[in-house]
Design an enzyme around this catalytic site. Structure first.
Site, PDB file in Angstrom:
ATOM      1  CB  SER A 262      -0.899   0.017   1.247  1.00 55.27           C
ATOM      2  OG  SER A 262      -0.112   0.298   2.396  1.00 55.27           O
ATOM      3  CE  LYS A 263       0.248   8.603  -1.008  1.00 50.16           C
ATOM      4  NZ  LYS A 263       0.669   8.998   0.327  1.00 50.16           N
ATOM      5  NE  ARG A 264      -2.098   2.259   5.933  1.00 50.16           N
ATOM      6  CZ  ARG A 264      -3.201   1.969   5.262  1.00 50.16           C
ATOM      7  NH1 ARG A 264      -3.904   2.951   4.699  1.00 50.16           N
ATOM      8  NH2 ARG A 264      -3.640   0.731   5.145  1.00 50.16           N
ATOM      9  CG  ASP A 267       3.282   7.658   2.357  1.00 59.01           C
ATOM     10  OD1 ASP A 267       3.898   7.920   1.297  1.00 59.01           O
ATOM     11  OD2 ASP A 267       2.060   7.847   2.500  1.00 59.01           O
ATOM     12  CB  SER A 287       1.769  10.615  -3.623  1.00 51.51           C
ATOM     13  OG  SER A 287       0.642  10.794  -2.799  1.00 51.51           O
TER      14      SER A 287
END
Length: 505
Positions: A262-264, A267, A287
């Site tokens: 996931s994007k998390r 990050d 992003s």
């Protein structure tokens, strides 16, 4: 079917940035099509009007342009089987919805969200299917007059697929083999909503794939549960002979722990999950993207190709043409592929080494200029030649080699403490005199003369070289000392020694 021309499609929804998992799906479609001498179609699935995000479609097209994944037909690419945007195909879908209703393969349902919620509370694990449809408000339980009256009154409705229990559904998957399921476990999926006069994903995809003559549907594993429904829809339309072959790719998994990437994760661990930087028009959030983070498109393609696919050899570095030649979809893994972002960085490093110093210098030159240096392109090429094997990204070059372009303004305290001895100022003054007497300031000539001088004086080579490095660089880093001094030239080298002696004493 086997003799049919290979035609695959990539059909993203314009609901935001393109996830790297979607990029890999498109890449595998592209490799498969090109290897088979086939075509790849670009379709936009925008039937969910509530989730449409301005700029997303353009972003997706720009991403593939950067990556070098080329489409043969579709939105912005032309072709004779359009329109290729689902929102522009309403009338086509209506015709097929009507066909299913007329053939008794689908029915109209008027249940409100509240009524459905009440039924879910009443029946645990409620599913709208052959067991429960007779308890609901639909065209199977209402008279034709009641149905027509409700439609005339403007009541919103959906069209549901009528799945008959007791059928065996076979999905022949190119990666997973034969998957068999009983139709009893499937629910009567919604195929069309009157609210926006648009079909759902399930119907739109089947109709589009059929009309666009898609031969193979290669998509992510998350779509595997919908494959039996799609097989039943092909049957309902009588299109079994043109049914595409399915291939469900393994999921991209988190670099650590369990679950889908996931994007998390990006990050948290500091890597992008989108091909290009994405500016969310709704939230204003920015992003990171692989392009802006300094990855080469060829490196990213190479990295993605080996996530869930194995060429069967030890080879790791592939050009796009080599990937096309080697690609065999049956060598895709069934198990999910861990997104090892560190391996992605390794690939970028390898591509820096593969590229010519001139190519890297073209990318580095603007960084040099932005830092106030007027170095010539030839000088930048020389620096890149010496330093490119030490970096993973072009952006990492400047902090490592700014000393080639500017004399140090200060001297690293730890290095001074360790490398600048009591007699260093005197030895460096002597070295300056030796260097001043050298006419041929080439690397080899300097090295021969200086080393002879060190030996004659009885100095330790390490002590002299470490102090010399501190004078020219300001700290203990960089390539060979004579590479540096030859690049700087005699005058600049002497100037830097003199300044260091004066400051460090």
């Amino acid at each position: 079917m086997e003799n049919k021309k290979v035609r695959v499609r990539f059909a993203p929804s314009p609901t935001g940035a393109l996830h790297i998992g979607g990029v890999r799906t498109a890449l595998f479609n592209y490799l498969f099509a090109k290897q088979q001498g086939g075509e790849m179609i670009f379709r936009i699935e925008d039937t969910d009007s509530n989730r449409f995000v301005p700029g997303a479609e353009e972003y997706i097209i720009e991403s593939f342009k950067w990556l070098g994944i080329k489409f043969d037909e579709g939105v912005s690419f032309g072709g004779d089987k359009g329109p290729y945007r689902q929102s522009e195909r309403r009338d086509i879908y209506k015709k097929y919805v009507r066909q299913l209703i007329d053939d008794g393969k689908a029915y109209i349902a008027f249940d409100t969200p509240e009524e459905l919620e009440a039924k879910r509370n009443e029946i645990s694990n409620f599913q709208y299917d052959a067991r429960t449809r007779e308890q609901m408000r639909n065209s199977l339980t209402l008279s034709a007059d009641e149905v027509n009256e409700l439609i005339a009154d403007g009541k919103q409705y959906v069209v549901r697929f009528k799945i008959e229990p007791g059928e065996e559904v076979l999905v022949d998957d190119l990666i997973r083999g034969e998957v068999r399921i009983k139709s009893d476990i499937l629910d009567d999926k919604v195929l069309y909503k009157s609210a926006d006069e648009l079909p759902t994903y399930h119907l739109a995809n089947i109709v589009d794939d059929h009309l666009m003559e898609i031969s193979h549907v290669i998509r992510g594993e998350e779509w595997l549960p919908s494959a039996p429904l799609h097989v039943l829809l092909y049957r309902a339309f009588g299109w079994e002979d043109t049914m595409p072959r399915f291939a469900h790719l393994p999921l991209l998994l988190k670099p650590e722990g369990k679950g889908k990437l996931s994007k998390r994760d990006g990050d948290r661990l500091g890597f992008p999950v989108f091909p290009l930087e994405w500016h969310d028009p709704k939230t204003g959030e920015v992003s990171s993207g692989f392009r802006e983070s300094g990855y080469f498109p060829e490196a990213l393609v190479n990295f993605l190709a080996l996530l869930g696919w194995n060429p069967g050899t030890e080879q790791e570095l592939f050009s796009m043409d080599e990937l096309i030649e080697a690609f065999d979809i049956s060598r895709c893994s069934k198990a999910g592929a861990k997104f090892d972002y560190k391996k992605g960085i390794w690939f970028n490093h390898e591509y820096i080494l593969k590229k010519s110093s001139e190519d890297i210098a073209k990318l580095f030159a603007p960084i040099v200029a932005n830092n106030g240096s007027d170095a010539s392109f030839g000088q930048i090429v020389k620096v890149v030649e010496m330093m490119k094997d030490r970096v993973n990204f072009v952006s990492e070059l400047w902090p490592l080699c700014s000393f080639f372009f500017f004399a140090p303004k200060e001297y690293d305290e730890k290095t001074v403490k360790k490398r600048w001895k009591e007699n260093s100022a005197q030895v460096m003054t002597e070295l300056a005199a030796v260097l001043e007497g050298i006419d041929d300031f080439s690397i080899e000539n300097q090295e021969t003369i200086v080393k002879e001088w060190i030996e004659t004086k009885g100095y330790k080579l390490g002590d002299v070289m470490n102090a010399f490095r501190l004078c020219l660089v300001g700290e203990g880093k960089g390539p060979g000392m004579f590479d540096i001094s030859a690049f700087l030239g005699k005058q600049e080298t002497l100037k830097r020694i003199e300044k260091a002696v004066e400051i460090l004493k």
